[in-house]
Design a protein around this motif. Structure first.
Motif, mmCIF file in Angstrom:
data_model
loop_
_atom_site.group_PDB
_atom_site.id
_atom_site.type_symbol
_atom_site.label_atom_id
_atom_site.label_comp_id
_atom_site.label_asym_id
_atom_site.label_seq_id
_atom_site.Cartn_x
_atom_site.Cartn_y
_atom_site.Cartn_z
ATOM 1 N N ALA A 59 0.852 -1.200 0.000
ATOM 2 C CA ALA A 59 0.000 0.000 0.000
ATOM 3 C C ALA A 59 0.884 1.244 0.000
ATOM 4 C CB ALA A 59 -0.906 -0.003 1.216
ATOM 5 N N GLN A 60 1.928 1.237 0.814
ATOM 6 C CA GLN A 60 2.834 2.391 0.877
ATOM 7 C C GLN A 60 3.502 2.611 -0.470
ATOM 8 O OE1 GLN A 60 5.244 3.052 4.254
ATOM 9 N NE2 GLN A 60 7.104 3.431 3.058
ATOM 10 N N HIS A 61 3.829 1.509 -1.115
ATOM 11 C CA HIS A 61 4.460 1.600 -2.436
ATOM 12 C C HIS A 61 3.486 2.223 -3.439
ATOM 13 C CE1 HIS A 61 7.503 -0.715 -5.173
ATOM 14 N NE2 HIS A 61 7.282 0.492 -5.620
ATOM 15 N N ALA A 62 2.243 1.731 -3.412
ATOM 16 C CA ALA A 62 1.217 2.260 -4.334
ATOM 17 C C ALA A 62 0.921 3.729 -4.037
ATOM 18 C CB ALA A 62 -0.066 1.436 -4.215
ATOM 19 N N HIS A 63 0.776 4.059 -2.738
ATOM 20 C CA HIS A 63 0.527 5.459 -2.367
ATOM 21 C C HIS A 63 1.666 6.357 -2.865
ATOM 22 C CE1 HIS A 63 -2.706 3.953 0.028
ATOM 23 N NE2 HIS A 63 -2.058 3.752 1.172
ATOM 24 N N SER A 64 2.895 5.838 -2.772
ATOM 25 C CA SER A 64 4.063 6.630 -3.205
ATOM 26 C C SER A 64 3.993 6.927 -4.695
ATOM 27 C CB SER A 64 5.356 5.871 -2.903
ATOM 28 O OG SER A 64 5.469 5.614 -1.525
ATOM 29 N N GLN A 104 -7.173 3.861 0.561
ATOM 30 C CA GLN A 104 -7.205 5.320 0.384
ATOM 31 C C GLN A 104 -7.542 5.992 1.710
ATOM 32 O OE1 GLN A 104 -6.231 6.556 -2.536
ATOM 33 N NE2 GLN A 104 -6.082 4.404 -3.168
ATOM 34 N N GLU A 105 -8.480 5.420 2.421
ATOM 35 C CA GLU A 105 -8.896 6.014 3.709
ATOM 36 C C GLU A 105 -7.718 5.997 4.692
ATOM 37 O OE1 GLU A 105 -9.556 4.853 6.998
ATOM 38 O OE2 GLU A 105 -10.141 6.952 7.388
ATOM 39 N N MET A 106 -6.954 4.897 4.686
ATOM 40 C CA MET A 106 -5.796 4.816 5.615
ATOM 41 C C MET A 106 -4.708 5.816 5.236
ATOM 42 S SD MET A 106 -5.306 0.903 6.825
ATOM 43 C CE MET A 106 -5.706 -0.052 5.363
ATOM 44 N N LEU A 107 -4.556 6.039 3.935
ATOM 45 C CA LEU A 107 -3.574 7.059 3.501
ATOM 46 C C LEU A 107 -4.061 8.441 3.922
ATOM 47 C CD1 LEU A 107 -1.153 8.145 1.849
ATOM 48 C CD2 LEU A 107 -2.648 8.128 -0.166
ATOM 49 N N HIS A 108 -5.322 8.740 3.610
ATOM 50 C CA HIS A 108 -5.847 10.097 3.884
ATOM 51 C C HIS A 108 -5.855 10.398 5.378
ATOM 52 C CE1 HIS A 108 -8.196 9.706 -0.168
ATOM 53 N NE2 HIS A 108 -6.899 9.866 -0.337
ATOM 54 N N SER A 109 -6.038 9.341 6.193
ATOM 55 C CA SER A 109 -6.109 9.585 7.655
ATOM 56 C C SER A 109 -4.721 9.502 8.301
ATOM 57 C CB SER A 109 -7.025 8.528 8.295
ATOM 58 O OG SER A 109 -6.460 7.225 8.093
ATOM 59 N N GLY A 110 -3.698 9.235 7.483
ATOM 60 C CA GLY A 110 -2.345 9.192 8.049
ATOM 61 C C GLY A 110 -1.982 7.858 8.661
ATOM 62 N N ARG A 111 -2.864 6.865 8.547
ATOM 63 C CA ARG A 111 -2.544 5.546 9.128
ATOM 64 C C ARG A 111 -1.650 4.734 8.198
ATOM 65 N NH1 ARG A 111 -7.337 2.412 10.088
ATOM 66 N NH2 ARG A 111 -8.527 3.806 8.723
ATOM 67 N N GLN A 112 -1.511 5.184 6.963
ATOM 68 C CA GLN A 112 -0.523 4.573 6.067
ATOM 69 C C GLN A 112 0.345 5.677 5.487
ATOM 70 O OE1 GLN A 112 -2.573 2.032 3.212
ATOM 71 N NE2 GLN A 112 -2.244 0.232 4.516
ATOM 72 N N LYS A 113 1.548 5.319 5.097
ATOM 73 C CA LYS A 113 2.520 6.307 4.635
ATOM 74 C C LYS A 113 2.700 6.265 3.114
ATOM 75 C CE LYS A 113 5.631 6.154 8.670
ATOM 76 N NZ LYS A 113 4.918 5.249 9.600
ATOM 77 N N TYR A 114 3.480 7.221 2.678
ATOM 78 C CA TYR A 114 4.010 7.191 1.301
ATOM 79 C C TYR A 114 5.450 7.671 1.409
ATOM 80 C CZ TYR A 114 2.926 12.165 1.652
ATOM 81 O OH TYR A 114 2.852 13.475 2.091
ATOM 82 N N SER A 115 6.230 7.486 0.389
ATOM 83 C CA SER A 115 7.658 7.769 0.487
ATOM 84 C C SER A 115 7.923 9.248 0.774
ATOM 85 C CB SER A 115 8.363 7.375 -0.826
ATOM 86 O OG SER A 115 9.762 7.462 -0.663
ATOM 87 N N SER A 116 8.798 9.463 1.750
ATOM 88 C CA SER A 116 9.099 10.830 2.227
ATOM 89 C C SER A 116 9.564 11.749 1.105
ATOM 90 C CB SER A 116 10.200 10.748 3.290
ATOM 91 O OG SER A 116 11.303 9.978 2.781
ATOM 92 N N ILE A 117 10.163 11.170 0.103
ATOM 93 C CA ILE A 117 10.779 11.972 -0.975
ATOM 94 C C ILE A 117 9.778 12.896 -1.654
ATOM 95 C CG2 ILE A 117 10.424 10.201 -2.769
ATOM 96 C CD1 ILE A 117 13.621 12.292 -2.529
ATOM 97 N N PHE A 118 8.504 12.498 -1.647
ATOM 98 C CA PHE A 118 7.521 13.268 -2.415
ATOM 99 C C PHE A 118 6.960 14.456 -1.652
ATOM 100 C CE2 PHE A 118 8.200 10.669 -5.819
ATOM 101 C CZ PHE A 118 8.062 9.322 -5.498
ATOM 102 N N ASN A 119 7.552 14.696 -0.474
ATOM 103 C CA ASN A 119 7.124 15.873 0.296
ATOM 104 C C ASN A 119 8.006 17.091 0.034
ATOM 105 O OD1 ASN A 119 4.866 14.791 1.842
ATOM 106 N ND2 ASN A 119 6.417 13.420 2.712
ATOM 107 N N TYR A 120 8.926 16.944 -0.928
ATOM 108 C CA TYR A 120 9.831 18.060 -1.228
ATOM 109 C C TYR A 120 9.336 18.819 -2.455
ATOM 110 C CZ TYR A 120 12.887 16.046 2.292
ATOM 111 O OH TYR A 120 13.390 15.593 3.487
ATOM 112 N N PRO A 121 9.547 20.129 -2.507
ATOM 113 C CA PRO A 121 9.031 20.937 -3.622
ATOM 114 C C PRO A 121 9.882 20.821 -4.870
ATOM 115 C CG PRO A 121 10.199 22.348 -2.066
ATOM 116 C CD PRO A 121 10.198 20.967 -1.465
ATOM 117 N N THR A 122 9.256 21.002 -6.025
ATOM 118 C CA THR A 122 9.995 21.048 -7.296
ATOM 119 C C THR A 122 10.096 22.511 -7.709
ATOM 120 O OG1 THR A 122 7.841 20.533 -8.279
ATOM 121 C CG2 THR A 122 9.441 18.747 -8.191
#
Ligand code: 3HC
Length: 314
Positions: free
Chosen positions: A39-44, A97-115
């Motif tokens: 799930a984390q991989h897919a969310h990423s 999707q609900e677990m991602l939106h509620s913060g109970r699942q993660k996604y890769s930190s790298i995508f929190n940086y600005p372009t």
């Protein structure tokens, strides 16, 4: 199959380096660990569309725009592929999707940086997809069948992603002084977050030991990180770019590039939700999910009516 027989068969599959399939008995913890990681991989993949999509309307040429659109579309497909593989473990896409939106699942930190510049699109393709390839090539050997097979398809597309990124960096370093400075500024900002993609040191990894025992993970975090560093440092030198690490040193004895210490405070702060753009990324994702609700509902209702109609005529 009794639990005893199931455990024996599961152990034999893992031992023989064969694949665990959806209908096979598996320990609850194995299933839960796979759902978490897949799930984390897919969310990423899905959240990862946001940084680059920011530059689709600003690409410097029509060709670069077309390449970037193709890459971002690939990432969407990778996400859907991985959600489908995760669903074989008995979890629904809506739950994920609900677990991602509620913060109970993660996604890769790298995508929190600005372009911040076009060079970031090059650095993402070269470094982020480059790191993802190192990880995903190895993940083709993961013990869960649907995940392993998903990786084979995804890896084929990732190599295009990395090469188009490196091609952007090549164009910039061969351009004006300002363009070369843009490329250096991009590696200065993306180098360390790309190293964080491989996770914490194995000693701090809460999952590595069991993931290795179950052959979910085939190579540990620090070893994968080292593989990425060893392949990428020469590429940066070929571009004439400086790696932003004063402690970077080639170890003649081991043949590896030694790096300085990663800022683990930044790593944990970012994955706990306090990175540069965490809130914006999730807000954008939630809005897209809500905006698309009517499409999902219409498609589901249409399929239901079709089944009912065919059911009548069958
Ligand atoms: N970002 C966010 N969270 C991270 C992380 C990162 N870079 N690295 C580790 N974590 C989290 C883990 O999820 C775990 O938290 P959790 O228990 O809440 O899930 C915790 O930190 C401890 O880390 P571990 O090393 O023990 O966790 P894992 O064994 O899961 O290893 C991993 C981390 C190596 C990222 C592994 O999950 C993995 O290989 N995942 C599949 C590959 C993947 O997800 N890549 C992400 C990028 S996808 C991408 O780049 C697409 C490309 O097309 C652009």
């Amino acid at each position: 199959m009794s639990e005893h027989a199931g455990r024996a068969r599961f152990a034999a599959i893992i031992e023989a380096d064969e694949k665990v399939e959806p209908r096979d008995w598996m320990p609850d913890e194995y299933r839960a660990n796979l759902i978490r990681q897949m799930a984390q991989h897919a969310h990423s993949e899905v959240i990862g569309m946001q940084p680059e999509a920011n530059w689709i309307t600003r690409a410097p040429t029509l060709m670069r725009k077309a390449i970037l659109i193709a890459k971002v579309q690939d990432e969407a497909g990778h996400g859907l592929y991985l959600y489908s593989a995760a669903e074989t473990l008995g979890v629904s896409r809506d739950e994920l999707q609900e677990m991602l939106h509620s913060g109970r699942q993660k996604y890769s930190s790298i995508f929190n940086y600005p372009t911040l510049s076009w060079a970031d699109v090059g650095a993402i393709g070269w470094l982020v997809d480059g790191a993802a390839i190192v990880n995903q090539i190895v993940l083709q050997g993961t013990s869960y069948g649907p995940y392993s097979r998903a990786m084979v398809k995804i890896c084929k597309e990732e190599s295009f992603h990395a090469r188009q990124g490196y091609s952007i960096m090549m164009a910039l370093v061969e351009g004006s002084d300002e363009q070369k400075a843009m490329a250096q500024d991009a590696i200065d900002r993306w180098w360390w977050p790309a190293l964080m993609m491989f996770g914490p040191h194995d000693a701090e990894s809460s999952h590595s030991e069991r993931s290795m025992a179950w052959k979910i993970k085939r190579i540990k975090n620090d070893d994968l990180r080292q593989m990425f560093v060893d392949q990428t440092v020469p590429q940066a030198h070929y571009l004439g770019l400086t790696i932003p690490d004063p402690d970077l040193e080639f170890d003649e004895e081991t043949g590896h590039w030694r790096i300085g210490e990663i800022d683990w405070d930044e790593f944990w702060r970012t994955i706990k939700g306090d990175g540069p753009l965490n809130r914006e990324r999730i807000a954008h994702k939630v809005k897209a999910w809500e905006d698309g609700r009517w499409v999902r509902e219409a498609a589901t209702e249409y399929a239901r009516k079709q089944r009912a109609r065919l059911g009548k005529s069958a």
